[in-house]
Motif scaffolding. Sequence first.
Motif, short mmCIF file in Angstrom:
data_model
loop_
_atom_site.label_atom_id
_atom_site.label_comp_id
_atom_site.label_asym_id
_atom_site.label_seq_id
_atom_site.Cartn_x
_atom_site.Cartn_y
_atom_site.Cartn_z
N THR A 71 0.84 -1.19 0.00
CA THR A 71 0.00 0.00 0.00
C THR A 71 0.88 1.25 0.00
O THR A 71 2.11 1.15 -0.08
CB THR A 71 -0.92 -0.01 1.25
N ARG A 72 0.24 2.43 0.04
CA ARG A 72 0.93 3.69 0.33
C ARG A 72 0.37 4.22 1.64
O ARG A 72 -0.84 4.19 1.87
CB ARG A 72 0.70 4.72 -0.77
N LEU A 73 1.26 4.73 2.49
CA LEU A 73 0.84 5.20 3.80
C LEU A 73 1.43 6.56 4.10
O LEU A 73 2.59 6.83 3.79
CB LEU A 73 1.29 4.21 4.89
N LEU A 74 0.63 7.41 4.72
CA LEU A 74 1.12 8.63 5.34
C LEU A 74 1.76 8.26 6.68
O LEU A 74 1.47 7.21 7.25
CB LEU A 74 -0.02 9.62 5.53
N PRO A 184 5.37 4.51 -0.63
CA PRO A 184 5.14 3.08 -0.83
C PRO A 184 5.54 2.31 0.42
O PRO A 184 6.61 2.57 0.99
CB PRO A 184 6.04 2.73 -2.02
N SER A 185 4.71 1.38 0.84
CA SER A 185 4.95 0.67 2.09
C SER A 185 4.56 -0.79 1.96
O SER A 185 3.50 -1.12 1.41
CB SER A 185 4.13 1.31 3.23
N VAL A 186 5.43 -1.65 2.47
CA VAL A 186 5.12 -3.08 2.57
C VAL A 186 5.00 -3.41 4.05
O VAL A 186 5.96 -3.25 4.82
CB VAL A 186 6.21 -3.94 1.91
N SER A 238 6.86 -5.73 10.50
CA SER A 238 7.60 -4.56 10.01
C SER A 238 6.74 -3.77 9.06
O SER A 238 5.78 -4.29 8.48
CB SER A 238 8.90 -4.98 9.32
N ILE A 239 7.09 -2.49 8.90
CA ILE A 239 6.54 -1.62 7.85
C ILE A 239 7.75 -0.96 7.20
O ILE A 239 8.48 -0.22 7.85
CB ILE A 239 5.60 -0.55 8.40
N VAL A 240 7.99 -1.26 5.92
CA VAL A 240 9.19 -0.75 5.26
C VAL A 240 8.81 0.05 4.03
O VAL A 240 7.81 -0.22 3.37
CB VAL A 240 10.16 -1.89 4.89
N SER A 241 9.63 1.05 3.73
CA SER A 241 9.44 1.97 2.62
C SER A 241 10.79 2.25 1.99
O SER A 241 11.83 1.80 2.50
CB SER A 241 8.80 3.28 3.14
N PRO A 242 10.81 3.00 0.86
CA PRO A 242 12.10 3.32 0.24
C PRO A 242 13.07 3.93 1.26
O PRO A 242 12.68 4.76 2.09
CB PRO A 242 11.72 4.35 -0.83
#
Length: 256
Positions: A71-74, A184-186, A238-242
Amino acid sequence: MSVEPADLPIVDVDVPATWPRPLADLVGELADDARRAGHAAEYYLDLDLASYEDTVLAHLEGHLVRARHHTRLLDHEKDAIRAQALRLLNAQLVNDRLDQAHSLGYLTEAEHERLRSVNETVPEQRGPGQREDQVCLTLSTAPLTHNVGGVRRLLTYWGGEAIYWQHCEGSPALADKLRSLGTPSVVTALLDLTTPVQEKHSVFKSIVHAFAGKALGHEPADADVFYRSPIPPQRIESIVSPGDPAYDQFPDLPRG
């Protein structure tokens, strides 16, 4: 009482060393049978394996299964998942996200009203397919490498399919705004697939197909999980982004 992730062994479909021995033996036999029958690994979804699904789930009892939500997250949404839960998709969740984004200045009044009135949780606006009352995840990291199932789009537009689906093609200005929001977030979660819930979790095509595909050596093998319970914070791994190594190991994913 909730069981902390560390209290149960974790199964990862991508890591055969984590598979319980009875499960590994079963899917190994199924893969051997497929090879003897001349069945190509890439057509693993065509195997007649439905009768083994309950057996595989029984072998997963007492384990947590690793899965990924794309997903995408703020930033405040990441904090909410860590503190509260990864919530089921419904109108309340969509409206909460839109209201918070508006109150924090991410959405204009007009954008806010448009998105609240046209999204996949508004009864007269619903498209084909069932998206509500579930969390959608994938068992494998394969979609992050192969863009299976449209993961790239999920990581490109803020809000998830329920919010962006009706705007990313036909509303250029609003689509641009949704592309600009969040990162972008996984989200990697640990799922209990065996404890009874009011509405049974579902896996497509099946969990046995995902494991058998991996046992056949088909790296892109995967399955979609439609999880029917909120995922509590202690089950968010976990929540990971660029910028995070666990995200950047997949160089073809959206960066911003």
